[in-house]
Design a protein around this motif. Structure first.
Motif, PDB file in Angstrom:
ATOM      1  N   PRO A 187      34.473  46.913  49.533  1.00 10.63           N
ATOM      2  CA  PRO A 187      35.303  47.805  50.348  1.00 10.63           C
ATOM      3  C   PRO A 187      36.774  47.419  50.352  1.00 10.63           C
ATOM      4  N   ALA A 188      37.603  48.360  50.764  1.00 11.94           N
ATOM      5  CA  ALA A 188      39.040  48.115  50.939  1.00 11.94           C
ATOM      6  C   ALA A 188      39.237  47.169  52.137  1.00 11.94           C
ATOM      7  N   PRO A 189      40.358  46.417  52.101  1.00  8.42           N
ATOM      8  CA  PRO A 189      41.477  46.494  51.148  1.00  8.42           C
ATOM      9  C   PRO A 189      41.198  45.697  49.878  1.00  8.42           C
ATOM     10  N   TRP A 190      41.912  46.076  48.816  1.00  8.08           N
ATOM     11  CA  TRP A 190      41.869  45.328  47.566  1.00  8.08           C
ATOM     12  C   TRP A 190      43.237  44.715  47.295  1.00  8.08           C
ATOM     13  N   GLN A 191      43.193  43.548  46.651  1.00  9.84           N
ATOM     14  CA  GLN A 191      44.408  42.899  46.148  1.00  9.84           C
ATOM     15  C   GLN A 191      44.242  42.724  44.641  1.00  9.84           C
ATOM     16  N   LEU A 192      45.242  43.165  43.875  1.00  3.86           N
ATOM     17  CA  LEU A 192      45.154  43.136  42.422  1.00  3.86           C
ATOM     18  C   LEU A 192      46.421  42.524  41.832  1.00  3.86           C
ATOM     19  N   THR A 193      46.281  41.911  40.667  1.00  6.22           N
ATOM     20  CA  THR A 193      47.431  41.386  39.928  1.00  6.22           C
ATOM     21  C   THR A 193      47.319  41.823  38.476  1.00  6.22           C
ATOM     22  N   GLY A 194      48.453  41.823  37.777  1.00 12.34           N
ATOM     23  CA  GLY A 194      48.405  42.174  36.367  1.00 12.34           C
ATOM     24  C   GLY A 194      49.746  42.591  35.818  1.00 12.34           C
TER      25      GLY A 194
END
Length: 224
Positions: free
Chosen positions: A8-15
C-alpha cells in the motif's frame, strides 16, 4: 514479488529517467482515453509529458516505466493532469499501481543500452507487438531540483479507476540537466499513442532522484 502482493501507499522510489514535455491538442487527448473512458469528452489539451523512468528501488523492487500524460482534462470545473498510458516491467507494480492510485498500468518488456556517444536507447514492447524505441541524450551540468517550488495543482494527478477518482500529489527531488529526445520509432501496432504531431517543448534528464507517491484522496467519480 508476485503480481498479487499488496504494497500500500505511500511509496518511496529512487532512480533516473527522462521527461519530454509536450504541448498536446485536445483531439490527441481524446484519442488516448482507451484506458480512461470515464474522461471521454473532457480533454482540454495543453501541457502534457512523455516519461521514461528506471527505478533503482521502490516498495516492490526495481522496475522500469514508460508513461504518457496527453494534456489536461476537465474535472469538477478545473483542469487536471491524468496518465492515460503507463507501461511497467513489473507485475507487482501493475497490481499495486492500479490498486493504490488508479493508474492504468500494463506490463511490458524493456531493454536499454548506452550508445558510444553517451545517449541512451530504450526499447519497449507488449506481447508480440512491434517495439517502441526512444533515444535520449543529456548534456550540461546537473542542477538540484525539487517539486516543492511548484504549485500543488501542477504536480497532482486525477486518475479514474472503476468508478472512483484518485487524486495524488506527487513529491520529488533530485538533479536534472537539459536533454533531447533524438530519435523515436513508434511503428503502427505498438499499442502506444503516436505523439509525433504533438509539440515538443523541453526534455530533461533526471538523475539520483527521490520520488514519493503518497496516500491518495479517493472519491466517487460521479461527485466531480
Amino acid at each position: 514479488m508476485t503480481d498479487d502482493s499488496d504494497s500500500p501507499a505511500p511509496w518511496q522510489l529512487t532512480g533516473h529517467g527522462y521527461v519530454q514535455a509536450l504541448r498536446c491538442s485536445r483531439e490527441f487527448g481524446e484519442q488516448c482515453l482507451r484506458a480512461c473512458p470515464e474522461f471521454e469528452g473532457r480533454a482540454l489539451g495543453g501541457m502534457g509529458a512523455l516519461m521514461y523512468i528506471d527505478y533503482a528501488s521502490s516498495n516492490v523492487g526495481p522496475y522500469r516505466e514508460l508513461l504518457l500524460s496527453p494534456g489536461t482534462f476537465e474535472i469538477g470545473g478545473r483542469r487536471a493532469a491524468a496518465i492515460t498510458h503507463i507501461w511497467v516491467s513489473s507485475p507487482a507494480s501493475v497490481a499495486n499501481g492500479r490498486r493504490n492510485w488508479g493508474l492504468p498500468k500494463e506490463q511490458a518488456v524493456f531493454e536499454s543500452a548506452y550508445n558510444a556517444d553517451g545517449s541512451e536507447t530504450v526499447r519497449v514492447h507488449r506481447d508480440t507487438a512491434p517495439p517502441l524505441s526512444l533515444t535520449f541524450a543529456a548534456r550540461g551540468p546537473a542542477l538540484p531540483v525539487t517539486t516543492a517550488i511548484l504549485p500543488r495543482r501542477w504536480r497532482t494527478l486525477e486518475q479514474p479507476w472503476h468508478g472512483q477518482l484518485y487524486r495524488t500529489a506527487i513529491q520529488a527531488r533530485g538533479r536534472a540537466r537539459i536533454a533531447a529526445l533524438r530519435e523515436v520509432s513508434n511503428p503502427a501496432g505498438s499499442g502506444f499513442p503516436d505523439f509525433s504531431e504533438q509539440t515538443r517543448i523541453v526534455t530533461v534528464a533526471a538523475s539520483a532522484f527521490e520520488l514519493v507517491f503518497p496516500v491518495p484522496t479517493i472519491r466517487t467519480l460521479a461527485s466531480t
